[in-house]
Structures are given as C-alpha cells and as structure tokens.
Design an enzyme around this catalytic site. Structure first.
Site, PDB file in Angstrom:
ATOM      1  N   GLU A   1      -8.744   2.581   1.286  1.00 52.47           N
ATOM      2  CA  GLU A   1      -7.377   2.049   1.214  1.00 52.47           C
ATOM      3  C   GLU A   1      -6.893   1.652   2.599  1.00 52.47           C
ATOM      4  O   GLU A   1      -7.094   2.394   3.577  1.00 52.47           O
ATOM      5  CB  GLU A   1      -6.456   3.123   0.616  1.00 52.47           C
TER       6      GLU A   1
ATOM      7  N   GLY B   1       4.686  -4.498  -9.580  1.00 51.68           N
ATOM      8  CA  GLY B   1       5.240  -3.497  -8.671  1.00 51.68           C
ATOM      9  C   GLY B   1       4.622  -2.129  -8.835  1.00 51.68           C
ATOM     10  O   GLY B   1       5.153  -1.130  -8.352  1.00 51.68           O
TER      11      GLY B   1
ATOM     12  N   LEU C   1      -1.002  -2.319  -8.773  1.00 54.09           N
ATOM     13  CA  LEU C   1      -2.201  -2.607  -9.556  1.00 54.09           C
ATOM     14  C   LEU C   1      -2.603  -4.080  -9.447  1.00 54.09           C
ATOM     15  O   LEU C   1      -3.382  -4.583 -10.246  1.00 54.09           O
ATOM     16  CB  LEU C   1      -1.980  -2.203 -11.023  1.00 54.09           C
TER      17      LEU C   1
ATOM     18  N   SER D   1      -0.240  -9.588  -8.698  1.00 51.37           N
ATOM     19  CA  SER D   1      -0.206 -10.885  -8.002  1.00 51.37           C
ATOM     20  C   SER D   1      -1.612 -11.459  -7.854  1.00 51.37           C
ATOM     21  O   SER D   1      -1.827 -12.651  -8.068  1.00 51.37           O
ATOM     22  CB  SER D   1       0.508 -10.788  -6.659  1.00 51.37           C
TER      23      SER D   1
ATOM     24  N   ASP E   1      -7.979  -7.218  -3.177  1.00 49.06           N
ATOM     25  CA  ASP E   1      -7.462  -7.395  -4.544  1.00 49.06           C
ATOM     26  C   ASP E   1      -8.009  -8.663  -5.187  1.00 49.06           C
ATOM     27  O   ASP E   1      -8.414  -8.666  -6.356  1.00 49.06           O
ATOM     28  CB  ASP E   1      -5.927  -7.437  -4.528  1.00 49.06           C
TER      29      ASP E   1
HETATM   30  C1  GLA Z   1      -2.544  -4.264  -0.939  1.00 54.25           C
HETATM   31  C2  GLA Z   1      -3.238  -5.471  -0.296  1.00 54.25           C
HETATM   32  C3  GLA Z   1      -4.737  -5.218  -0.119  1.00 54.25           C
HETATM   33  C4  GLA Z   1      -5.013  -3.883   0.555  1.00 54.25           C
HETATM   34  C5  GLA Z   1      -4.212  -2.765  -0.109  1.00 54.25           C
HETATM   35  C6  GLA Z   1      -4.349  -1.459   0.626  1.00 54.25           C
HETATM   36  O1  GLA Z   1      -2.986  -4.100  -2.264  1.00 54.25           O
HETATM   37  O2  GLA Z   1      -3.057  -6.621  -1.091  1.00 54.25           O
HETATM   38  O3  GLA Z   1      -5.301  -6.289   0.613  1.00 54.25           O
HETATM   39  O4  GLA Z   1      -4.771  -3.944   1.935  1.00 54.25           O
HETATM   40  O5  GLA Z   1      -2.835  -3.084  -0.199  1.00 54.25           O
HETATM   41  O6  GLA Z   1      -5.659  -1.018   0.581  1.00 54.25           O
END
Ligand code: GLA
Length: 377
Positions: A30, A115, A118, A121, A165
């Site tokens: 993360e 929000g 998950l 977007s 993501d």
């Molecule tokens: C958001 C960002 C990702 C990543 C996470 C944290 O989801 O879109 O790119 O940095 O936070 O791991």
C-alpha cells in the site's frame, strides 16, 4: 433490463460496444506504487460497465444509470482538464488520453461502491478505455490502456495516483492476485484460493469519507520523492533500512517515517507472495497486520474507523487485517476463517455503534477477472 436496452431507451439506437472493468482490493503493497515498488491487488466482483456508440457530430454525451437525470455533454474539441467538473471527467479524460476524435454517446452503469477505497474511478476509466480500444480498433495493449487511464486521472482529474488500480482493473485474472512491478509493469498471476483453505477475505467498508484526501495523498508522495532524493535515488524502490538509518539526520522526521513505511512494505509484499505460494495463511495474516501498523504509525493514512475495524476483527480471531487503498476512510480487509465472519461482523458493528460511527458494510471479496470489451454489432 440490460445495459444495451437502457442505452436504446436513452439514445434511441443500439450501442456498438460494451466495456466492463472491476474495482479492486489490495492484499498488500500500500502506498508504494508511486515509489516504483511491488503491489499485490486483485479484482473484486463489483464492476462498472459502459455502453458506447459513435455519433455523427463531435459531441460527447455521458450519462450514468446511477444519476440518470444528469446528462453531461462536451464538444470533443473542448476536452481540457476537468472539462465537466464531475465524475464524467474520468470518462472524458480517457477519451482525451487515448487521443480519440469524434463524438460518442456513453451510458455508464456500475456497482463498485464509491468513496470506499475500492477503485470505482479506475473501474470507470478502464471500462471506457477497453471499450474504445475495441470499438475503434486502436490496438493498445492492456498496459498501454492502464497507463492511459492513469494519465486520465493524473492529468485530467488532477489526482496524482500511481498505477496500481488501473493496472489491476485491466490485467487481473480470476482466482489470482496480481503481483505487479510498478516500475516495469511486469506481472505475475499468483493463485489465491482462500475458500479451499476454509478462509475468506472479508471487506469492511467503514463508510467513512474524510476530507482533504487528495492533498494528503500528494504530500505522502512528495515526502517519498524527497527521501529518495536525499538517498541519491530516483525512487525508494531499492532503498534499504540501513541506508535510511545512515541518512536519518539529513531528512525530516516525516520524510524518514514515510520512507520507512515504503521500504518495509516492499519487503512485506515479497514475503506475502512467498506465504501465499506456500499456503502459510497465518504468516500472510501477520504481514497484513504489520502493513496496517506501518500505514497507521509511519505513513499516517489510517483513521479511527479503519483502526477500530482492524482491532475488532483481530480480537475475534482474524489472521490479519489492514486498511486498503489510499486511506482516511474507505475499507479494511480481514483475512479470516470463514466460520468467524458472523462474529467479526457483529464485533465491528457493536464497536462502531458504541463509538458513534455510522454502520459499516461487509462483503467477502474473491479474485475476479479484469477488464474486457464486447463488440455488439
Ligand atoms: C490509491 C491510488 C493508488 C495507490 C493507493 C495506495 O488507490 O489510486 O495508485 O497509491 O491509493 O496504495
């Protein structure tokens, strides 16, 4: 009613293509994608679908079944950042980044909670990208589409996110977690069958949404870049704890702590992959909880609701638990024996009620497939 039928009712003709893309959870890794680290997310069963047909003029019309009365129309010549100043910018940004000309009617439908940390977007961006790629025969690879979707979010929406993501939404495989090298975009699909071990990944959507998230995110990213530059590195990818200890006096305490999270989290990702491959689930759980502690203490992106979800799940007997995604609200995950799920749910609910937090939501997340498009005519 199918999305194609809704499209016909809305626009008076059939769509030419549908694109579908999932949200995600992240097992571990993360806040290290933008430090060129490794991450281990998987796609979940909630998805966003877009139906698209070309138009004869150069107008782009975007409507969502979740907000049917709000029709957004933009001239394709006016695709500048934040063109619609709304959720439709995720769609418009992808069109702009793919360099696609012409007009489109676009209908969006989805059930990825917004929000909730998950990646609703990314699901919207990737569904749009995969659909346009198929419709217009653009020939982009999944990696190219993920990068275009990330640029849409960075440059068009203005959120300086990393690649995690969009990459997992594009490239995920059913029954596998995706080990993604965020520098090279190399991937390995790691089998993840928790059910056959009597386990589940329980998602606890705290329903908390704290303000200022984007600013906080950008600050974390900047601190990591500054720490890397003190170490003479272009990113924290190869940094070690001993390098950090040596350079501690040359950094602020904040830079040091942010970098310590990044360095230890990268180590935990590799350890988690080993644990997953060896079916050492208690060890995987331990790494999840360590990740949470590091995000809470060194990275300071957790919040009271997330911490309480983790503590309550652990008290009942989860193997491990942690916040997922950007933080400051959103969701936590708990790796748990299936039989403990009802007890964890009531423990978290009771703890929330006792603290005066809104009631959380729960679901079990299994690894599902990534984005795909279907040509309809
Ligand atoms: C958001 C960002 C990702 C990543 C996470 C944290 O989801 O879109 O790119 O940095 O936070 O791991």
């Amino acid at each position: 009613m199918s999305l194609a039928m809704d499209f016909e009712a809305m626009f008076g003709r059939a769509p030419e293509v549908e694109g579908s893309a999932p949200g995600r959870v992240n097992v571990i890794g993360e806040h290290i994608d933008y430090s060129e680290g490794w991450v281990l997310p998987y796609a979940i069963g909630f998805r966003t679908t877009v139906a698209i047909a070309r138009r004869d003029d150069s107008t782009i019309t975007v409507v969502s079944l979740q907000r049917p009365n709000k029709r957004i129309s933009v001239a394709s010549s006016a695709l500048t950042p934040r063109a619609s100043d709304s959720w439709a910018d995720y769609v418009l940004g992808v069109i702009a980044e793919l360099g696609v000309a012409g007009g489109f009617d676009i209908l969006v439908d989805g059930n990825v909670p917004t929000g909730a940390g998950l990646s609703s977007s990314a699901a919207l961006e990737c569904a749009t990208a995969v659909a346009l790629n198929a419709l217009l025969g653009l020939g982009n690879s999944q990696q190219d589409l993920a990068l275009a979707a990330q640029r849409a979010e960075n440059d068009f929406v203005g959120m300086p996110c990393g690649i995690m993501d969009q990459a997992v939404s594009m490239m995920a495989r059913e029954a596998h977690a995706l080990l993604l090298d965020c520098k090279t975009l190399d991937t390995q699909h790691i089998p993840l069958d928790l059910a056959s071990a009597g386990l589940a990944m329980l998602v606890i959507d705290t329903q908390a949404k704290h303000a200022l998230v984007d600013g906080e995110y950008a600050q974390r990213r900047q601190s990591c870049e500054e720490a890397a530059s003190v170490l003479g590195l272009s990113s924290l990818r190869t940094a070690t704890l001993s390098q950090l200890a040596e350079a501690r006096s040359k950094m602020t305490e904040t830079q040091f702590k942010r970098a310590r999270h990044a360095v230890t989290e990268m180590g935990r990702v590799h350890a988690a992959v080993d644990a997953m491959r060896a079916h050492e689930w208690a060890e995987l759980g331990r790494l999840l909880t360590q990740s949470h502690e590091s995000l809470r203490d060194d990275y300071t992106v957790s919040c009271a609701e997330l911490d309480l979800a983790v503590t309550a799940a652990m008290a009942v007997g989860a193997f491990g638990a942690r916040m997922v995604g950007g933080g400051f609200g959103g969701s936590a995950i708990a790796l748990t024996p299936v039989g403990l799920i009802p007890a964890i749910e009531s423990a978290v609910k009771d703890a929330y009620a006792a603290t005066g937090f809104s009631s959380p939501r729960f679901f079990v997340a299994t690894p599902e497939a990534g984005a795909y498009a279907t040509l309809l005519s």
